[in-house]
Motif scaffolding. Structure first.
Motif, PDB file in Angstrom:
ATOM      1  N   TYR A 128       0.848  -1.184   0.000  1.00 39.01           N
ATOM      2  CA  TYR A 128       0.000   0.000   0.000  1.00 39.01           C
ATOM      3  C   TYR A 128       0.892   1.245   0.000  1.00 39.01           C
ATOM      4  O   TYR A 128       1.912   1.281   0.693  1.00 39.01           O
ATOM      5  CB  TYR A 128      -0.892  -0.025   1.245  1.00 39.01           C
ATOM      6  CG  TYR A 128      -1.887   1.108   1.351  1.00 39.01           C
ATOM      7  CD1 TYR A 128      -3.009   1.135   0.538  1.00 39.01           C
ATOM      8  CD2 TYR A 128      -1.706   2.141   2.265  1.00 39.01           C
ATOM      9  CE1 TYR A 128      -3.932   2.169   0.635  1.00 39.01           C
ATOM     10  CE2 TYR A 128      -2.620   3.173   2.364  1.00 39.01           C
ATOM     11  CZ  TYR A 128      -3.735   3.174   1.542  1.00 39.01           C
ATOM     12  OH  TYR A 128      -4.640   4.201   1.649  1.00 39.01           O
ATOM     13  N   PHE A 182       0.478   4.214   1.271  1.00 42.59           N
ATOM     14  CA  PHE A 182       0.446   4.996   2.492  1.00 42.59           C
ATOM     15  C   PHE A 182       0.615   6.478   2.203  1.00 42.59           C
ATOM     16  O   PHE A 182       0.016   7.000   1.287  1.00 42.59           O
ATOM     17  CB  PHE A 182       1.465   4.465   3.496  1.00 42.59           C
ATOM     18  CG  PHE A 182       1.224   3.021   3.847  1.00 42.59           C
ATOM     19  CD1 PHE A 182       0.104   2.651   4.572  1.00 42.59           C
ATOM     20  CD2 PHE A 182       2.074   2.027   3.417  1.00 42.59           C
ATOM     21  CE1 PHE A 182      -0.171   1.328   4.870  1.00 42.59           C
ATOM     22  CE2 PHE A 182       1.818   0.695   3.704  1.00 42.59           C
ATOM     23  CZ  PHE A 182       0.697   0.357   4.434  1.00 42.59           C
ATOM     24  N   THR A 219       7.503  -1.969   1.960  1.00 44.47           N
ATOM     25  CA  THR A 219       6.802  -3.160   2.417  1.00 44.47           C
ATOM     26  C   THR A 219       7.817  -4.115   3.032  1.00 44.47           C
ATOM     27  O   THR A 219       9.016  -3.971   2.835  1.00 44.47           O
ATOM     28  CB  THR A 219       6.058  -3.869   1.272  1.00 44.47           C
ATOM     29  OG1 THR A 219       7.013  -4.231   0.258  1.00 44.47           O
ATOM     30  CG2 THR A 219       4.986  -2.990   0.672  1.00 44.47           C
ATOM     31  N   CYS A 245       4.554  -4.315  12.757  1.00 46.64           N
ATOM     32  CA  CYS A 245       5.710  -3.627  12.182  1.00 46.64           C
ATOM     33  C   CYS A 245       6.512  -2.920  13.280  1.00 46.64           C
ATOM     34  O   CYS A 245       5.946  -2.243  14.137  1.00 46.64           O
ATOM     35  CB  CYS A 245       5.219  -2.598  11.167  1.00 46.64           C
ATOM     36  SG  CYS A 245       6.503  -1.557  10.456  1.00 46.64           S
ATOM     37  N   ARG A 279      -0.890   1.328   8.220  1.00 50.64           N
ATOM     38  CA  ARG A 279       0.030   0.213   7.985  1.00 50.64           C
ATOM     39  C   ARG A 279      -0.207  -0.893   9.009  1.00 50.64           C
ATOM     40  O   ARG A 279      -0.236  -2.084   8.666  1.00 50.64           O
ATOM     41  CB  ARG A 279       1.480   0.703   8.044  1.00 50.64           C
ATOM     42  CG  ARG A 279       2.507  -0.399   7.778  1.00 50.64           C
ATOM     43  CD  ARG A 279       3.935   0.118   7.895  1.00 50.64           C
ATOM     44  NE  ARG A 279       4.261   1.105   6.884  1.00 50.64           N
ATOM     45  CZ  ARG A 279       4.661   0.796   5.648  1.00 50.64           C
ATOM     46  NH1 ARG A 279       4.756  -0.474   5.277  1.00 50.64           N
ATOM     47  NH2 ARG A 279       4.963   1.745   4.794  1.00 50.64           N
ATOM     48  N   ARG A 286      -3.611  -2.690   8.053  1.00 44.69           N
ATOM     49  CA  ARG A 286      -3.552  -3.474   6.821  1.00 44.69           C
ATOM     50  C   ARG A 286      -2.637  -4.684   6.971  1.00 44.69           C
ATOM     51  O   ARG A 286      -2.925  -5.764   6.446  1.00 44.69           O
ATOM     52  CB  ARG A 286      -3.125  -2.580   5.655  1.00 44.69           C
ATOM     53  CG  ARG A 286      -4.176  -1.537   5.298  1.00 44.69           C
ATOM     54  CD  ARG A 286      -3.747  -0.693   4.110  1.00 44.69           C
ATOM     55  NE  ARG A 286      -4.725   0.342   3.821  1.00 44.69           N
ATOM     56  CZ  ARG A 286      -5.798   0.189   3.045  1.00 44.69           C
ATOM     57  NH1 ARG A 286      -6.022  -0.997   2.495  1.00 44.69           N
ATOM     58  NH2 ARG A 286      -6.631   1.188   2.827  1.00 44.69           N
ATOM     59  N   ASP A 287      -1.517  -4.528   7.681  1.00 45.39           N
ATOM     60  CA  ASP A 287      -0.640  -5.675   7.947  1.00 45.39           C
ATOM     61  C   ASP A 287      -1.373  -6.738   8.768  1.00 45.39           C
ATOM     62  O   ASP A 287      -1.290  -7.936   8.476  1.00 45.39           O
ATOM     63  CB  ASP A 287       0.605  -5.226   8.717  1.00 45.39           C
ATOM     64  CG  ASP A 287       1.666  -4.594   7.838  1.00 45.39           C
ATOM     65  OD1 ASP A 287       1.492  -4.568   6.599  1.00 45.39           O
ATOM     66  OD2 ASP A 287       2.681  -4.116   8.381  1.00 45.39           O
TER      67      ASP A 287
END
Length: 336
Positions: A35, A37, A45, A95, A117, A120-121
């Motif tokens: 993505y 972002f 990524t 992350c 992030r 979505r992760d």
């Protein structure tokens, strides 16, 4: 179920829990969300590190969303209880934590470029789990920062989750002696000035310090076990937030309080610690109350006497009661 006694904690964790988990554990890496972002020209990524534990006779799957500066191995005891009760367990590391990809070279710094992030992760990991076990219900257990991440994930994809458990969730973080509006304003200003990867004022790199008396746990052997693991493994030495993380925490809080509560369909259990120094109790109560008054589901709200922020790090009868609440909730098929 039987809780591990403090007096024999190290012995049981080493001689019983560790081999039990090792026999059921698999290490996975799942690609993070692809993505753009905030900066389409800086498309970062990486891979999400995730531990998988398989129960002998599964009746469901638990995905754990861990808290700020935590990692998958901190949840060994939690995982053990879920496995013994018949749940597969998956723990993706967010992350900047554990062995997952990072956006900064500093191992002590928890930094994120955007809160999206995290979500979505996490949903990428959940998609992997649902694909692996399409016929088993997926339940969420989320603590602190992980409660914000998991809470938003459950709002974005409400149909994915059968039950949602939020333990001391970060609906709004506390910011010490700095008022919340001032702290968020400082974070915004620092990020605008390009200082998003700087340590928040007053924070520092990992130095092995920390004491049980000022910790978020009430069980000394549980606290000491992870402190020792952290000292031995550099990937566990995440310690302090960046201004980018502080801004992300504020944006997650705004989303949870303004929008997320409207979207839940899965029954929810929210557990609040008695002594809370890291998240706003008022925000927790308002969040649960809003869901029950105007939302699409029910939110059972539990105030746990004799606990601090890491309720799963409690001891004795208190911990037994905590797990009794959780497993009773998971096995209750009530609907609103």
């Amino acid at each position: 179920m039987e809780i591990i006694n403090e007096n024999e904690y190290e012995e049981v964790m080493n001689d019983t829990v560790a081999p039990y988990l090792a026999a059921r554990r698999r290490e996975l890496y799942v690609p993070g969300a692809d993505y753009p972002f905030r900066n389409e020209n800086k498309r970062i990524t990486g891979k999400i590190h995730m531990l998988q534990y398989l129960a002998d006779d599964p009746k469901g799957v638990i995905v754990i969303s861990h808290g700020f500066t935590e990692s998958a191995v901190k949840y060994d005891e939690v995982t053990y209880y879920f496995l013994k009760e018949g749940y597969h367990v998956y723990i993706p590391e967010h992350c900047g934590h554990g062995r997952s990809y990072r956006l900064t070279a500093d191992p002590s710094l928890v930094h994120i470029d955007t809160w999206r992030r995290y979500i979505r992760d996490f949903l990428k990991a959940c998609r992997y789990i649902k694909k692996a076990y399409p016929d088993l219900p997926l339940d969420l257990f989320a603590h602190s920062m992980g409660g914000a991440i998991g809470g938003i994930a459950a709002a974005w994809e409400p149909q994915w989750f059968h039950k949602v458990i939020l333990s001391s969730p970060m609906i709004r973080p506390l910011t010490g002696n700095v008022p919340w509006p001032a702290a968020t304003g400082i974070a915004v200003e620092k990020c605008i000035l390009g200082k998003e990867e700087e340590y928040v004022a007053g924070q520092k790199p990992y130095d092995g310090s920390g004491a049980f008396e000022t910790s978020s746990a009430t069980s000394r052997p549980r606290y000491e076990r992870y402190k020792k693991l952290r000292a031995e493994k550099k990937e566990l030495q995440t310690w302090s937030p960046s201004y980018g993380w502080l801004l992300a925490s504020a944006e997650m809080s705004w989303y949870l309080r303004l929008y997320a509560w409207k979207k839940y369909t899965a029954p929810m259990l929210l557990v609040q610690a008695q002594t809370e120094d890291l998240v706003s109790v008022r925000a927790l109560k308002n969040f649960a109350g809003r869901i029950n008054r105007e939302g699409k589901t029910v939110c059972d709200y539990i105030h746990m006497i004799g606990t601090k922020h890491e309720i799963y790090g409690s001891r004795g009868k208190t911990l037994e009661k905590y797990w009794r609440y959780i497993f009773n909730f998971l096995e209750d098929d009530r609907e609103k």
